[in-house]
Design a protein around this motif. Structure first.
Motif, PDB file in Angstrom:
ATOM      1  N   THR A 195       0.832  -1.211   0.000  1.00 20.92           N
ATOM      2  CA  THR A 195       0.000   0.000   0.000  1.00 20.92           C
ATOM      3  C   THR A 195       0.860   1.253   0.000  1.00 20.92           C
ATOM      4  O   THR A 195       0.596   2.212  -0.741  1.00 20.92           O
ATOM      5  N   ASP A 196       1.899   1.266   0.818  1.00 21.52           N
ATOM      6  CA  ASP A 196       2.789   2.438   0.866  1.00 21.52           C
ATOM      7  C   ASP A 196       3.461   2.676  -0.481  1.00 21.52           C
ATOM      8  O   ASP A 196       3.710   3.821  -0.863  1.00 21.52           O
ATOM      9  N   ASP A 197       3.759   1.589  -1.198  1.00 22.21           N
ATOM     10  CA  ASP A 197       4.428   1.709  -2.494  1.00 22.21           C
ATOM     11  C   ASP A 197       3.429   1.855  -3.637  1.00 22.21           C
ATOM     12  O   ASP A 197       3.840   1.972  -4.792  1.00 22.21           O
ATOM     13  N   VAL A 198       2.157   1.839  -3.336  1.00 23.15           N
ATOM     14  CA  VAL A 198       1.082   1.925  -4.328  1.00 23.15           C
ATOM     15  C   VAL A 198       1.322   0.903  -5.449  1.00 23.15           C
ATOM     16  O   VAL A 198       1.427   1.237  -6.635  1.00 23.15           O
ATOM     17  N   ALA A 199       1.407  -0.360  -5.036  1.00 26.24           N
ATOM     18  CA  ALA A 199       1.561  -1.445  -6.006  1.00 26.24           C
ATOM     19  C   ALA A 199       0.356  -1.506  -6.933  1.00 26.24           C
ATOM     20  O   ALA A 199       0.458  -1.922  -8.093  1.00 26.24           O
ATOM     21  N   MET A 200      -0.781  -1.110  -6.431  1.00 26.40           N
ATOM     22  CA  MET A 200      -2.012  -0.979  -7.210  1.00 26.40           C
ATOM     23  C   MET A 200      -2.803   0.162  -6.595  1.00 26.40           C
ATOM     24  O   MET A 200      -2.477   0.630  -5.497  1.00 26.40           O
ATOM     25  N   ILE A 201      -3.826   0.603  -7.279  1.00 27.23           N
ATOM     26  CA  ILE A 201      -4.694   1.654  -6.755  1.00 27.23           C
ATOM     27  C   ILE A 201      -6.045   1.011  -6.444  1.00 27.23           C
ATOM     28  O   ILE A 201      -6.877   0.822  -7.343  1.00 27.23           O
ATOM     29  N   PRO A 202      -6.276   0.627  -5.180  1.00 22.31           N
ATOM     30  CA  PRO A 202      -7.535  -0.028  -4.840  1.00 22.31           C
ATOM     31  C   PRO A 202      -8.692   0.964  -4.861  1.00 22.31           C
ATOM     32  O   PRO A 202      -8.537   2.115  -4.461  1.00 22.31           O
ATOM     33  N   LEU A 203      -9.830   0.511  -5.338  1.00 20.48           N
ATOM     34  CA  LEU A 203     -11.017   1.378  -5.391  1.00 20.48           C
ATOM     35  C   LEU A 203     -12.080   0.923  -4.391  1.00 20.48           C
ATOM     36  O   LEU A 203     -12.400   1.637  -3.462  1.00 20.48           O
ATOM     37  N   PHE A 204     -12.601  -0.291  -4.572  1.00 26.18           N
ATOM     38  CA  PHE A 204     -13.639  -0.770  -3.660  1.00 26.18           C
ATOM     39  C   PHE A 204     -13.767  -2.293  -3.752  1.00 26.18           C
ATOM     40  O   PHE A 204     -13.359  -2.910  -4.737  1.00 26.18           O
ATOM     41  N   ASN A 205     -14.342  -2.867  -2.697  1.00 28.94           N
ATOM     42  CA  ASN A 205     -14.706  -4.281  -2.681  1.00 28.94           C
ATOM     43  C   ASN A 205     -16.180  -4.399  -3.050  1.00 28.94           C
ATOM     44  O   ASN A 205     -17.029  -3.720  -2.474  1.00 28.94           O
ATOM     45  N   ILE A 206     -16.460  -5.262  -3.994  1.00 25.33           N
ATOM     46  CA  ILE A 206     -17.822  -5.409  -4.505  1.00 25.33           C
ATOM     47  C   ILE A 206     -18.675  -6.258  -3.569  1.00 25.33           C
ATOM     48  O   ILE A 206     -18.206  -7.233  -2.977  1.00 25.33           O
ATOM     49  N   SER A 207     -19.930  -5.897  -3.434  1.00 24.28           N
ATOM     50  CA  SER A 207     -20.921  -6.770  -2.818  1.00 24.28           C
ATOM     51  C   SER A 207     -21.530  -7.628  -3.925  1.00 24.28           C
ATOM     52  O   SER A 207     -21.900  -7.105  -4.988  1.00 24.28           O
ATOM     53  N   ASN A 208     -21.623  -8.929  -3.698  1.00 20.90           N
ATOM     54  CA  ASN A 208     -22.125  -9.845  -4.725  1.00 20.90           C
ATOM     55  C   ASN A 208     -23.632 -10.028  -4.590  1.00 20.90           C
ATOM     56  O   ASN A 208     -24.157 -10.151  -3.481  1.00 20.90           O
TER      57      ASN A 208
END
Length: 525
Positions: free
Chosen positions: A485-498
């Motif tokens: 997270t500190d290195d911003v390996a990815m840019i997370p947006l949200f977890n989906i509700s199924n």
């Protein structure tokens, strides 16, 4: 221990909904995302996995809460620190009547790394296995180089295929149904790519008898068309219920809704495969940039904090998601509580861009599928508008999933919207497959088409995999989440509700791993 989950099944009275003859007849399922192959080892993607679950079994299965339970293996134990022994279920036969044996297991765990052109290989799930020993027809031992406590969980992702039907054949033979012989609850009898798959009940299956003699597994990518098909009675079950329709459908007495908090993260992956200029990334005058801007962590952080996740959840997902700062949702064992959702701060983002040498920003194209995840293209458009406000003028190109997945695997996109469901219920799935350094020989980074690499992160991942106690392993995995997270390996947006919707008279068990399977649908009691 079973994980507590948020699961709501809004079922209605089934009075008069089924006749006696209908109870054992046909089921039509409509899914929003197309499986791209019948080969269960070709592509580690939820639509492919869901289809394969009907046809093939695994040594270890996972229930709707991703809790492991015995499948083709009746039991397993570590007979030494580096040897796992699996006792196989006896009396199991393939769809063609031939007996299932340990030879099939050894063949199946060796096959994933050998499948050509896989967009996201299953090889990370077998990478710890150095040698498979066949003790007898119903006993196998897996030898690992070091203690690997997660092996039974990982083998829950490996479909067991018939050696006699698959040896010497490839993915095209599965798609032509020549090799698609499993031990699962259904036999595949027909396939029209991009449209439907036809399945017939396997009455010899070792599991509980299924209520449906035949299942039609349709692909209806358009949200409106999928809902309309359900309301018209053309299909019995749909997945990926559009968030725009959920409130209305909850009030409709013709349907029942099943929901659960999912494990899938929707995120943005900046390309790190090239040090020089990236395609579709230019300065404000349209000239290619000399360097990849995403190599600078300040640029990645600027993009990260300029996303208003609350707005995405409220306005795009209409509440059918939870803002995310990491890939594991709250409540899972390896969620890192010290990693918050990033604070939305456009002024700080502009300062970071200026520090990185982009005081006036730059231009780029964000690529997204338009038929894979709920509101995928809408999400990309919203993110692009947010980035444009800080000076990173972002266009969006939406691509059908079948084309998008192949192009992403070839690193054709400079930055893309993606999704990943941690179906093992632990953080290691993303660490190994999505942001682990791509290394085909080490079977790491199989889904890391962005080619992010961090040796320190890889070392933490490897360390966690050797720890026997869940508490110790979770502590190291949380360290890895914090580092990524500190290195911003990815840019997370949200977890989906199924969410799923069924016609009146049916109930559906919602799965955290979002897989849509006929085995989860039953006539209402």
């Amino acid at each position: 221990m079973r994980r507590a989950i948020l699961a709501t099944v809004l079922a209605i009275s089934s009075s008069g909904a089924f006749s006696t003859g209908a109870l054992a007849q046909n089921l039509t399922v409509a899914t929003g995302a197309p499986p791209t192959s019948v080969d269960p080892h070709f592509y580690n993607a939820a639509p492919n996995f869901a289809l394969s679950m009907h046809i093939f079994d695994r040594l270890v299965e996972r229930d709707a809460e991703v809790t492991p339970y015995p499948g083709l293996a009746e039991s397993w134990e570590a007979v030494s620190p580096t040897i796992w022994e699996f006792k196989l279920r006896q009396g199991v036969t393939w769809h063609d009547g031939r007996p299932f044996t340990a030879e099939d297991v050894a063949f199946s765990v060796a096959r994933p790394p050998l499948v050509p052109n896989s967009p996201a290989s299953f090889s990370p799930f077998v990478r710890a296995i150095q040698r498979t020993e066949i003790v007898d027809a119903h006993t196998v031992r897996f030898h690992t180089a070091r203690p690997h406590p997660l092996l039974p969980v990982e083998l829950g992702s490996i479909a067991i295929v018939a050696k006699h039907a698959v040896e010497g054949r490839g993915t095209e033979d599965f798609n032509a149904l020549r090799a698609a012989i499993g031990t699962g609850p259904y036999r595949i009898t027909g396939a029209t790519p991009g449209d439907r798959f036809e399945l017939a009940r396997n009455d010899a299956w070792h599991g509980p008898r299924q209520p449906w003699e035949r299942v039609t597994y349709r692909i209806i990518a358009n949200d409106t068309s999928r809902v309309s098909a359900l309301l018209a009675g053309d299909v019995d079950v749909i997945d990926q219920v559009p968030s725009t329709d959920l409130v209305r459908l909850r009030r409709d007495n013709r349907v029942a809704i099943a929901e659960v908090q999912g494990l899938r993260l929707i995120f943005i992956a900046p390309d790190r495969s090239r040090r020089g200029n990236l395609p579709f990334v230019t300065d404000n005058d349209g000239r290619p940039l000399e360097k990849n801007p995403f190599d600078d962590v300040r640029v990645r952080r600027a993009l990260n904090i300029s996303v208003n996740r609350d707005a995405l959840v409220e306005r795009v997902m209409e509440g059918a998601a939870a803002p995310a700062g990491q890939w594991m949702p709250a409540g899972t064992t390896t969620h890192a509580p010290d990693v918050p959702v990033p604070t939305f701060d456009m002024e700080a983002a502009r300062r970071l861009l200026a520090e990185a040498g982009f005081p006036d920003g730059f231009r780029m194209t964000l690529f997204t599928p338009n038929d894979r995840y709920p509101n995928d293209a809408r999400t990309a458009q919203a993110v692009a508008q947010m980035w444009s406000r800080i000076g990173v003028r972002t266009a969006v190109e939406a691509v059908p999933w079948t084309s998008y997945s192949a192009r992403a695997a070839r690193q054709e996109f400079p930055i893309r919207l993606a999704g990943w469901g941690s179906s093992t219920g632990e953080a290691g799935s993303v660490l190994i497959s999505v942001i682990g350094t791509f290394d085909r020989a080490a079977q790491r980074g199989a889904a890391n088409s962005a080619r992010y690499s961090n040796p320190e992160l890889d070392a933490l991942t490897d360390r966690a995999a050797t720890l026997l106690r869940l508490e110790d392993r979770a502590a190291v995995l949380r360290q890895a989440i914090k580092l990524a997270t500190d290195d911003v390996a990815m840019i997370p947006l949200f977890n989906i509700s199924n969410s799923w919707a069924t016609r009146r008279g049916l109930v559906h068990e919602p799965r955290m791993d979002e897989r849509t399977v006929a085995m989860g649908t039953r006539p209402a009691p």
